[in-house]
Scaffold this motif. Structure first.
Motif, PDB file in Angstrom:
ATOM      1  N   ALA A  18      -7.345   2.191  -2.555  1.00 48.75           N
ATOM      2  CA  ALA A  18      -6.959   1.563  -1.721  1.00 48.75           C
ATOM      3  C   ALA A  18      -6.550  -0.177  -2.190  1.00 48.75           C
ATOM      4  O   ALA A  18      -5.935  -1.060  -1.879  1.00 48.75           O
ATOM      5  CB  ALA A  18      -6.539   1.087   0.045  1.00 48.75           C
ATOM      6  N   ASN A  21      -4.246  -2.114  -4.191  1.00 43.04           N
ATOM      7  CA  ASN A  21      -3.573  -2.628  -3.773  1.00 43.04           C
ATOM      8  C   ASN A  21      -3.616  -4.128  -2.749  1.00 43.04           C
ATOM      9  O   ASN A  21      -3.033  -4.693  -2.619  1.00 43.04           O
ATOM     10  CB  ASN A  21      -3.102  -1.614  -2.699  1.00 43.04           C
ATOM     11  CG  ASN A  21      -2.375  -0.521  -3.029  1.00 43.04           C
ATOM     12  OD1 ASN A  21      -1.988  -0.211  -4.424  1.00 43.04           O
ATOM     13  ND2 ASN A  21      -2.406   0.678  -2.380  1.00 43.04           N
ATOM     14  N   SER A  24      -1.942  -6.826  -4.675  1.00 45.47           N
ATOM     15  CA  SER A  24      -0.661  -5.887  -5.782  1.00 45.47           C
ATOM     16  C   SER A  24       0.221  -6.781  -5.533  1.00 45.47           C
ATOM     17  O   SER A  24       0.618  -6.912  -3.388  1.00 45.47           O
ATOM     18  CB  SER A  24      -0.753  -4.717  -5.258  1.00 45.47           C
ATOM     19  OG  SER A  24       0.713  -4.281  -5.817  1.00 45.47           O
ATOM     20  N   GLU A  26       3.337  -6.586  -5.153  1.00 47.19           N
ATOM     21  CA  GLU A  26       5.176  -6.003  -4.300  1.00 47.19           C
ATOM     22  C   GLU A  26       3.991  -5.214  -3.224  1.00 47.19           C
ATOM     23  O   GLU A  26       5.148  -4.984  -2.210  1.00 47.19           O
ATOM     24  CB  GLU A  26       5.193  -4.323  -5.428  1.00 47.19           C
ATOM     25  CG  GLU A  26       4.237  -3.700  -5.325  1.00 47.19           C
ATOM     26  CD  GLU A  26       3.345  -3.581  -6.908  1.00 47.19           C
ATOM     27  OE1 GLU A  26       2.405  -2.903  -7.109  1.00 47.19           O
ATOM     28  OE2 GLU A  26       3.407  -4.623  -7.602  1.00 47.19           O
ATOM     29  N   HIS A  27       3.023  -5.011  -2.322  1.00 51.02           N
ATOM     30  CA  HIS A  27       2.737  -4.642  -1.490  1.00 51.02           C
ATOM     31  C   HIS A  27       2.025  -5.882  -0.481  1.00 51.02           C
ATOM     32  O   HIS A  27       1.706  -5.728   0.878  1.00 51.02           O
ATOM     33  CB  HIS A  27       1.012  -3.919  -1.710  1.00 51.02           C
ATOM     34  CG  HIS A  27       1.281  -3.041  -1.875  1.00 51.02           C
ATOM     35  ND1 HIS A  27       1.139  -2.343  -3.618  1.00 51.02           N
ATOM     36  CD2 HIS A  27       1.513  -1.190  -1.946  1.00 51.02           C
ATOM     37  CE1 HIS A  27       1.424  -1.375  -3.422  1.00 51.02           C
ATOM     38  NE2 HIS A  27       2.022  -0.700  -2.184  1.00 51.02           N
ATOM     39  N   ASP A  28       2.125  -7.395  -0.717  1.00 46.38           N
ATOM     40  CA  ASP A  28       1.835  -8.419  -0.252  1.00 46.38           C
ATOM     41  C   ASP A  28       3.631  -9.163   0.348  1.00 46.38           C
ATOM     42  O   ASP A  28       4.054  -9.410  -0.043  1.00 46.38           O
ATOM     43  CB  ASP A  28       1.640  -9.411  -0.580  1.00 46.38           C
ATOM     44  CG  ASP A  28       1.442 -10.914  -0.423  1.00 46.38           C
ATOM     45  OD1 ASP A  28       0.902 -10.888   0.725  1.00 46.38           O
ATOM     46  OD2 ASP A  28       0.412 -11.761  -0.939  1.00 46.38           O
TER      47      ASP A  28
END
Length: 69
Positions: A18, A21, A24, A26-28
């Motif tokens: 992980a 991520n 990243s 797009e994961h925020d």
């Protein structure tokens, strides 16, 4: 807390995959929500400006056709 401590903790619980991520975009979710709010505000501002421009153009057209200035 240092990133090393976070990495070690993730490694200990077999979640070190992980780490990629963490930064990243797009994961925020907070950043994504902020982007959506800003896009909505921009859309509203553009719609308002467009409506005002159409209103001014219509008023100008009406005053010209009636002979009033």
């Amino acid at each position: 807390m240092s990133i090393g401590v976070v990495a070690t903790a993730l490694w200990l619980i077999n979640r070190d995959g992980a780490l990629g991520n963490l930064a990243s975009p797009e994961h925020d979710l907070s950043a994504l929500e902020l982007d959506v709010r800003q896009a909505v505000q921009l859309g509203q501002a553009r719609a308002q400006a467009s409506a005002e421009t159409r209103l001014r153009a219509s008023a100008s057209k009406n005053s010209t056709s009636t002979g009033k200035d």
